[in-house]
Scaffold this motif. Sequence first.
Motif, PDB file in Angstrom:
ATOM      1  N   GLU A 128      23.181  28.881  47.248  1.00 22.17           N
ATOM      2  CA  GLU A 128      23.446  28.460  45.872  1.00 22.17           C
ATOM      3  C   GLU A 128      24.452  27.305  45.833  1.00 22.17           C
ATOM      4  O   GLU A 128      25.329  27.244  46.701  1.00 22.17           O
ATOM      5  CB  GLU A 128      23.989  29.650  45.066  1.00 22.17           C
ATOM      6  CG  GLU A 128      22.973  30.747  44.804  1.00 22.17           C
ATOM      7  CD  GLU A 128      22.916  31.760  45.949  1.00 22.17           C
ATOM      8  OE1 GLU A 128      22.399  32.859  45.739  1.00 22.17           O
ATOM      9  OE2 GLU A 128      23.408  31.450  47.059  1.00 22.17           O
ATOM     10  N   PRO A 129      24.310  26.397  44.831  1.00 19.24           N
ATOM     11  CA  PRO A 129      23.327  26.373  43.734  1.00 19.24           C
ATOM     12  C   PRO A 129      21.991  25.777  44.196  1.00 19.24           C
ATOM     13  O   PRO A 129      21.947  24.671  44.736  1.00 19.24           O
ATOM     14  CB  PRO A 129      23.993  25.487  42.683  1.00 19.24           C
ATOM     15  CG  PRO A 129      24.895  24.578  43.471  1.00 19.24           C
ATOM     16  CD  PRO A 129      25.359  25.363  44.666  1.00 19.24           C
ATOM     17  N   ARG A 180      19.122  25.463  55.075  1.00 16.75           N
ATOM     18  CA  ARG A 180      20.384  26.198  55.197  1.00 16.75           C
ATOM     19  C   ARG A 180      20.515  26.771  56.601  1.00 16.75           C
ATOM     20  O   ARG A 180      19.642  27.483  57.091  1.00 16.75           O
ATOM     21  CB  ARG A 180      20.448  27.326  54.163  1.00 16.75           C
ATOM     22  CG  ARG A 180      21.630  28.281  54.325  1.00 16.75           C
ATOM     23  CD  ARG A 180      22.995  27.550  54.371  1.00 16.75           C
ATOM     24  NE  ARG A 180      23.542  27.277  53.078  1.00 16.75           N
ATOM     25  CZ  ARG A 180      24.042  26.100  52.714  1.00 16.75           C
ATOM     26  NH1 ARG A 180      24.049  25.079  53.573  1.00 16.75           N
ATOM     27  NH2 ARG A 180      24.553  25.917  51.523  1.00 16.75           N
ATOM     28  N   ASN A 202      19.547  24.541  42.551  1.00 18.21           N
ATOM     29  CA  ASN A 202      19.046  23.353  41.855  1.00 18.21           C
ATOM     30  C   ASN A 202      19.546  22.044  42.475  1.00 18.21           C
ATOM     31  O   ASN A 202      19.019  20.976  42.166  1.00 18.21           O
ATOM     32  CB  ASN A 202      19.439  23.406  40.375  1.00 18.21           C
ATOM     33  CG  ASN A 202      20.946  23.363  40.164  1.00 18.21           C
ATOM     34  OD1 ASN A 202      21.663  24.214  40.677  1.00 18.21           O
ATOM     35  ND2 ASN A 202      21.428  22.397  39.410  1.00 18.21           N
ATOM     36  N   LEU A 203      20.559  22.129  43.363  1.00 20.34           N
ATOM     37  CA  LEU A 203      21.072  20.911  43.993  1.00 20.34           C
ATOM     38  C   LEU A 203      20.371  20.594  45.316  1.00 20.34           C
ATOM     39  O   LEU A 203      20.648  19.568  45.930  1.00 20.34           O
ATOM     40  CB  LEU A 203      22.584  21.035  44.214  1.00 20.34           C
ATOM     41  CG  LEU A 203      23.426  21.127  42.936  1.00 20.34           C
ATOM     42  CD1 LEU A 203      24.913  21.183  43.276  1.00 20.34           C
ATOM     43  CD2 LEU A 203      23.145  19.956  42.004  1.00 20.34           C
ATOM     44  N   TRP A 204      19.476  21.466  45.732  1.00 20.13           N
ATOM     45  CA  TRP A 204      18.690  21.200  46.934  1.00 20.13           C
ATOM     46  C   TRP A 204      17.475  20.357  46.563  1.00 20.13           C
ATOM     47  O   TRP A 204      16.865  20.548  45.504  1.00 20.13           O
ATOM     48  CB  TRP A 204      18.209  22.504  47.575  1.00 20.13           C
ATOM     49  CG  TRP A 204      19.282  23.272  48.287  1.00 20.13           C
ATOM     50  CD1 TRP A 204      20.213  24.091  47.727  1.00 20.13           C
ATOM     51  CD2 TRP A 204      19.519  23.293  49.694  1.00 20.13           C
ATOM     52  NE1 TRP A 204      21.022  24.630  48.701  1.00 20.13           N
ATOM     53  CE2 TRP A 204      20.626  24.162  49.916  1.00 20.13           C
ATOM     54  CE3 TRP A 204      18.920  22.682  50.787  1.00 20.13           C
ATOM     55  CZ2 TRP A 204      21.127  24.417  51.193  1.00 20.13           C
ATOM     56  CZ3 TRP A 204      19.414  22.939  52.052  1.00 20.13           C
ATOM     57  CH2 TRP A 204      20.510  23.799  52.253  1.00 20.13           C
ATOM     58  N   ASP A 205      17.093  19.471  47.452  1.00 24.15           N
ATOM     59  CA  ASP A 205      15.897  18.653  47.233  1.00 24.15           C
ATOM     60  C   ASP A 205      14.626  19.392  47.626  1.00 24.15           C
ATOM     61  O   ASP A 205      13.520  18.907  47.364  1.00 24.15           O
ATOM     62  CB  ASP A 205      15.987  17.343  48.028  1.00 24.15           C
ATOM     63  CG  ASP A 205      17.108  16.447  47.528  1.00 24.15           C
ATOM     64  OD1 ASP A 205      17.499  16.585  46.349  1.00 24.15           O
ATOM     65  OD2 ASP A 205      17.595  15.616  48.321  1.00 24.15           O
ATOM     66  N   ALA A 238      26.915  23.123  52.174  1.00 23.49           N
ATOM     67  CA  ALA A 238      26.566  22.431  50.932  1.00 23.49           C
ATOM     68  C   ALA A 238      25.052  22.364  50.785  1.00 23.49           C
ATOM     69  O   ALA A 238      24.310  22.619  51.740  1.00 23.49           O
ATOM     70  CB  ALA A 238      27.152  21.020  50.926  1.00 23.49           C
ATOM     71  N   PRO A 239      24.561  22.000  49.595  1.00 22.35           N
ATOM     72  CA  PRO A 239      23.125  21.758  49.452  1.00 22.35           C
ATOM     73  C   PRO A 239      22.656  20.624  50.371  1.00 22.35           C
ATOM     74  O   PRO A 239      23.417  19.703  50.677  1.00 22.35           O
ATOM     75  CB  PRO A 239      22.980  21.362  47.980  1.00 22.35           C
ATOM     76  CG  PRO A 239      24.149  22.012  47.305  1.00 22.35           C
ATOM     77  CD  PRO A 239      25.260  21.944  48.300  1.00 22.35           C
ATOM     78  N   ASN A 240      21.412  20.733  50.821  1.00 20.95           N
ATOM     79  CA  ASN A 240      20.780  19.735  51.687  1.00 20.95           C
ATOM     80  C   ASN A 240      21.450  19.615  53.052  1.00 20.95           C
ATOM     81  O   ASN A 240      21.525  18.526  53.629  1.00 20.95           O
ATOM     82  CB  ASN A 240      20.714  18.368  50.994  1.00 20.95           C
ATOM     83  CG  ASN A 240      19.910  18.430  49.705  1.00 20.95           C
ATOM     84  OD1 ASN A 240      18.801  18.971  49.685  1.00 20.95           O
ATOM     85  ND2 ASN A 240      20.473  17.924  48.620  1.00 20.95           N
TER      86      ASN A 240
END
Length: 445
Positions: free
Chosen positions: A83-84, A105, A86-89, A418-420
């Motif tokens: 999470e979050p 991840r 929605n910030l992953w591509d 972090a995302p991505n």
Amino acid sequence: MSNRKEEYLTFLKELIALPSVSAKHEKLPETAALLGQALEKLGGQVEIDDSYFAPLVIAHFNSNQAGAKNLIIYNHYDVQPAEPFNLWDQDPWTLTEKDGHLIGRGVDDDKGNITARFTALAEYLDENDGQLPVNITFLIEGSEETASQHLDDYLAKHPELKADLIIWESGNKDDQGQIELGGGNKGIVTFDVTAKTAGIDLHSSLATVVDSAAWRLSQGLATLFDPKTGRIQVPNFYEDVIAPNQREKDLVAALPGTKEEFIKGHQITAPLLTDKRGDDWKEALYFEPSINIEGISSGYEDQGVKTVLPAEATAKLEARLVPGMGPDKTLKQIQDYLADQGFSDLTVTKTLGQPGYRSDMSDPEIKKVIDLAKDFYPGEPVVSPTSPGTGPMAYVNNAIKAPIISLGVGYQGALDHAPNENIRLTDYEDNIKFVKLIIGSYANH
């Protein structure tokens, strides 16, 4: 790309697909079992110890050479929450290849490091008739992201583990493309501090006579720091700190990066604490302990206005520890100090803790790896005796009594936690070759 690389990239996809989040106790036994199967297929003598919530995977690969040395390869299979979302591509639990990067991840921290090391061992065995010049043991835990809970208990159950050198979980190339080799990390103790001043939230008109929990908590936390210097005011907080020796100071001073680059890269807008007191920022970053407020929660935090006097307030804090400092002793010092300052009503609750560690970077086994890196990688390797981050090196060194050096598949843009989160395929392939080189170096000992 070799068949072995393809095989273990496919395996990496399977690992990424398991959301082994230790903070949520998700998919940990399943991930340990998958690793055990892969290590058995590779020819290892595998044990999965599931005495605690995150099973420990141990796999031995024995040399047929008399007097062979012992190499332990430490990794962890647990990951941070994704999470979050929605910030992953893309889906964080699906390994994705894009523009020469692998994304997902745990791909850098730490599953890509695991499969790179499996690949290196598999290729070495294929190229040398299944023979090893060194005894290799994989030690893969499942709670590193939650302060390696029970790792010390596991290690106490396995006194047979021994090593001349321990290769640690991960590492990066810096922004100049130079390989980073590290020998230590800070410890940590995390804790909650709670203030409670009433049984229920009250109307804010009562603030003339009733203390607010939010004020009470803020005032207590403020006593921990000298506002002029940012130094910690807890008595004896620094008394057990093992000061760095001159070689360690020189290594940190030689690390690339200026203060201006540090400020710009982290988008810092406040004055550095070290500027306030005239200290060297690099030495402080690597060799000094800290106390940080991770977050504060109290009262009404939604849109608009609610005239409320909060009855309860909670802050999440951490103290980063350097070698010599104990998590429990440090936390008691903080708790006693708050009480001495008139805040005995604040409740302090420990959540996690582990000590710090620094390797002797002049140890012959470590120097050998540094020399190999000089020959293999372009440019001089970046050698650091420690890092600002935290890990369980102290537990492993206390149990096995061997020097530790970290190296891995990452780079400065890996976006760990972090995302991505991602790695570059070129770094991944370089790491496979370098680990093979380390294994082969024992043929000449």
